[in-house]
Design a protein around this motif. Structure first.
Motif, PDB file in Angstrom:
ATOM      1  N   ALA A 225       0.814  -1.216   0.000  1.00  0.00           N
ATOM      2  CA  ALA A 225       0.000   0.000   0.000  1.00  0.00           C
ATOM      3  C   ALA A 225       0.850   1.269   0.000  1.00  0.00           C
ATOM      4  N   ASP A 226       2.170   1.113  -0.131  1.00  0.00           N
ATOM      5  CA  ASP A 226       3.034   2.273  -0.362  1.00  0.00           C
ATOM      6  C   ASP A 226       3.073   2.491  -1.868  1.00  0.00           C
ATOM      7  N   SER A 250      -0.434  -2.502  -6.839  1.00  0.00           N
ATOM      8  CA  SER A 250      -1.119  -1.782  -7.908  1.00  0.00           C
ATOM      9  C   SER A 250      -0.108  -0.856  -8.572  1.00  0.00           C
ATOM     10  N   HIS A 251      -0.587  -0.008  -9.456  1.00  0.00           N
ATOM     11  CA  HIS A 251       0.319   0.889 -10.157  1.00  0.00           C
ATOM     12  C   HIS A 251       0.736   2.046  -9.244  1.00  0.00           C
ATOM     13  N   GLU A 252       1.835   2.677  -9.621  1.00  0.00           N
ATOM     14  CA  GLU A 252       2.342   3.803  -8.847  1.00  0.00           C
ATOM     15  C   GLU A 252       1.304   4.929  -8.829  1.00  0.00           C
ATOM     16  N   GLY A 253       1.050   5.477  -7.659  1.00  0.00           N
ATOM     17  CA  GLY A 253       0.085   6.553  -7.516  1.00  0.00           C
ATOM     18  C   GLY A 253      -1.329   6.078  -7.251  1.00  0.00           C
ATOM     19  N   ALA A 254      -1.546   4.763  -7.169  1.00  0.00           N
ATOM     20  CA  ALA A 254      -2.879   4.238  -6.888  1.00  0.00           C
ATOM     21  C   ALA A 254      -3.308   4.596  -5.471  1.00  0.00           C
ATOM     22  N   ASP A 255      -4.591   4.491  -5.204  1.00  0.00           N
ATOM     23  CA  ASP A 255      -5.120   4.792  -3.882  1.00  0.00           C
ATOM     24  C   ASP A 255      -4.644   3.724  -2.898  1.00  0.00           C
ATOM     25  N   SER A 258      -7.306   1.545  -1.355  1.00  0.00           N
ATOM     26  CA  SER A 258      -7.839   0.527  -2.255  1.00  0.00           C
ATOM     27  C   SER A 258      -6.950  -0.705  -2.266  1.00  0.00           C
ATOM     28  N   VAL A 259      -5.635  -0.496  -2.257  1.00  0.00           N
ATOM     29  CA  VAL A 259      -4.704  -1.625  -2.232  1.00  0.00           C
ATOM     30  C   VAL A 259      -4.873  -2.417  -0.937  1.00  0.00           C
ATOM     31  N   GLY A 260      -4.997  -1.701   0.174  1.00  0.00           N
ATOM     32  CA  GLY A 260      -5.212  -2.379   1.445  1.00  0.00           C
ATOM     33  C   GLY A 260      -6.500  -3.184   1.441  1.00  0.00           C
ATOM     34  N   GLU A 292      -4.876  10.568   5.518  1.00  0.00           N
ATOM     35  CA  GLU A 292      -4.946   9.495   4.529  1.00  0.00           C
ATOM     36  C   GLU A 292      -4.659   8.151   5.180  1.00  0.00           C
ATOM     37  N   LEU A 293      -3.726   8.135   6.135  1.00  0.00           N
ATOM     38  CA  LEU A 293      -3.411   6.898   6.841  1.00  0.00           C
ATOM     39  C   LEU A 293      -4.624   6.395   7.620  1.00  0.00           C
ATOM     40  N   GLY A 294      -5.327   7.338   8.248  1.00  0.00           N
ATOM     41  CA  GLY A 294      -6.549   6.959   8.936  1.00  0.00           C
ATOM     42  C   GLY A 294      -7.570   6.358   7.983  1.00  0.00           C
ATOM     43  N   LYS A 295      -7.631   6.900   6.763  1.00  0.00           N
ATOM     44  CA  LYS A 295      -8.550   6.377   5.753  1.00  0.00           C
ATOM     45  C   LYS A 295      -8.179   4.947   5.369  1.00  0.00           C
ATOM     46  N   VAL A 296      -6.891   4.675   5.224  1.00  0.00           N
ATOM     47  CA  VAL A 296      -6.436   3.329   4.876  1.00  0.00           C
ATOM     48  C   VAL A 296      -6.962   2.323   5.892  1.00  0.00           C
ATOM     49  N   LYS A 297      -6.828   2.661   7.159  1.00  0.00           N
ATOM     50  CA  LYS A 297      -7.282   1.745   8.210  1.00  0.00           C
ATOM     51  C   LYS A 297      -8.801   1.565   8.165  1.00  0.00           C
ATOM     52  N   ARG A 298      -9.536   2.657   7.984  1.00  0.00           N
ATOM     53  CA  ARG A 298     -10.999   2.558   7.959  1.00  0.00           C
ATOM     54  C   ARG A 298     -11.490   1.716   6.787  1.00  0.00           C
ATOM     55  N   VAL A 299     -10.882   1.885   5.614  1.00  0.00           N
ATOM     56  CA  VAL A 299     -11.303   1.141   4.433  1.00  0.00           C
ATOM     57  C   VAL A 299     -10.976  -0.344   4.589  1.00  0.00           C
TER      58      VAL A 299
END
Length: 389
Positions: A225-226, A250-255, A258-260, A292-299
């Motif tokens: 997810a980096d 995923s590709h560079e610059g992806a959300d 979404s990867v998580g 954004e990090l908080g969003k990663v965890k929530r998703v």
């Protein structure tokens, strides 16, 4: 031409033609398939030019060794078998004792001399502060040491060392729960989110954690997810391939969220034990990136609960690591700390300080550059290494 000569020529011609006809009759023929099969082969060959009738002469030549066989496909790479956590503890303890002794020896040289003056007590305080123990823990340790040494009348260096060990161990927190929560409920995988600032060694830590889990016979899936750095995903994929662990990327610059999400989704579908999600390094001072990090965890938690959030801190950053810990803890509810590069600093007190600051335990420490130079943190081993003579 005479009549006899003509008769002879006709006889010779009859013999030659008869022999040729006999040869053709005797020679085995390749039977052709029925017309309907021929039509099918023709249609297939039109659609797939690579298909053709087998040449029996070529087969015979191949069997005779005239033609060279196609080279065999390269053998699959041998997967590495990571060292078990138990096996690496002794080696890491030895490294820690070699790199951290300045703190322990400095304290023991002062405490082993009998009654201490106020200047010597101040020197002990300075030694602890220089090792990043922190003001609060330093004051607590010095107060407890003065009281115990005075009450017991300790003048023997070995007894002074035993008292110092007890007090240091109390500060490190032997009762803290350092269990790595990698098991989910309701047959869901454990989900471990790894976070931290740039340059702390998060991706390497994720790869090493995968090795720890594989050594424990756990099935693992990695999530890259980096997405800010393509090299990070490549690096993570390489770590996983060495021990047979797949990586979702995923590709560079992806959300990154979404990867998580997709990683955990695949982990559930594949029935793996643990999903490890690497995140991009972000400065704790950048509120947008922290959000954004908080969003990663929530998703991610729309698929399965995050069972562990590990904050990776570079031990050489000292007190700056405490500020990082505080901010990350506010955003993603950190449950454990991984201290990397602990072999590159004499400031072992950061273990005590960061635990006090965040209220969560150090669970793993990294000592060295090897693939298996990561081990569960053991308070007693750590203190003994500090005081190793």
């Amino acid at each position: 031409m005479t009549t006899e000569t003509l008769v002879v020529l006709i006889a010779v011609a009859v013999v030659i033609l008869g022999g040729g006809l006999a040869y053709l009759i005797a020679k085995p023929r390749r039977e052709l398939p029925p017309p309907d099969v021929m039509d099918e082969l023709t249609e297939r060959e039109i659609e797939h030019p690579e298909l053709r009738e087998v040449d029996l002469d070529e087969v015979e030549e191949l069997e005779a060794g005239v033609l060279e066989e196609e080279p065999a496909a390269p053998a699959a790479p041998t997967l590495e078998r990571p060292e078990t956590p138990q096996g690496r503890l002794a080696r890491l303890r030895s490294r820690l004792s070699r790199s951290q002794t300045s703190l322990g020896r400095g304290l023991l040289s002062l405490l082993g001399g009998g009654d201490l003056t106020e200047d010597q007590w101040e020197e002990i305080e300075d030694t602890l502060l220089a090792a990043d123990v922190g003001v609060g823990p330093t004051t607590e340790l010095v107060t407890n040491l003065r009281a115990r040494l005075a009450a017991e009348g300790v003048k023997d260096p070995e007894r002074a060392k035993a008292v110092l060990r007890d007090e240091l161990l109390g500060l490190v927190g032997p009762s803290l729960d350092r269990t790595m929560h990698t098991t989910g409920d309701d047959n869901l995988p454990g989900v471990v989110l790894v976070v931290g600032v740039n340059g702390t060694g998060k991706t390497t830590t994720v790869g090493r954690l995968a090795r720890v889990l594989v050594a424990e016979d756990r099935s693992v899936l990695l999530g890259a997810a980096d997405t800010f750095r393509a090299a990070a995903a490549d690096q993570l994929e390489t770590w996983g391939a060495r021990v047979g662990v797949p990586t979702v990327r995923s590709h560079e610059g992806a959300d990154p969220a979404s990867v998580g999400f997709e990683t955990v989704k695949q982990g559930i579908a594949d029935g793996v034990d643990v999903v490890l999600v690497d995140t991009a390094g972000r400065l704790h001072t950048k509120s947008g990136l922290m959000d954004e990090l908080g969003k990663v965890k929530r998703v991610i938690e729309k698929q399965a609960p995050v069972t562990e959030v590990l904050l990776v801190i570079d031990a050489t950053t000292g007190q700056n690591g405490l500020t990082q810990a505080r901010v990350f803890g506010e955003v993603v509810d950190v449950t454990g700390i991984v201290l990397t590069k602990l072999d590159g600093t004499a400031k072992g007190g950061i273990v005590i300080a960061v635990q006090r600051e965040l209220g969560v335990p150090v669970k793993y420490v990294g000592l060295g550059e090897g693939p298996d130079d990561l081990a569960p943190f053991d308070p007693a081993d750590f203190v003994d290494a500090l005081l190793e003579a």
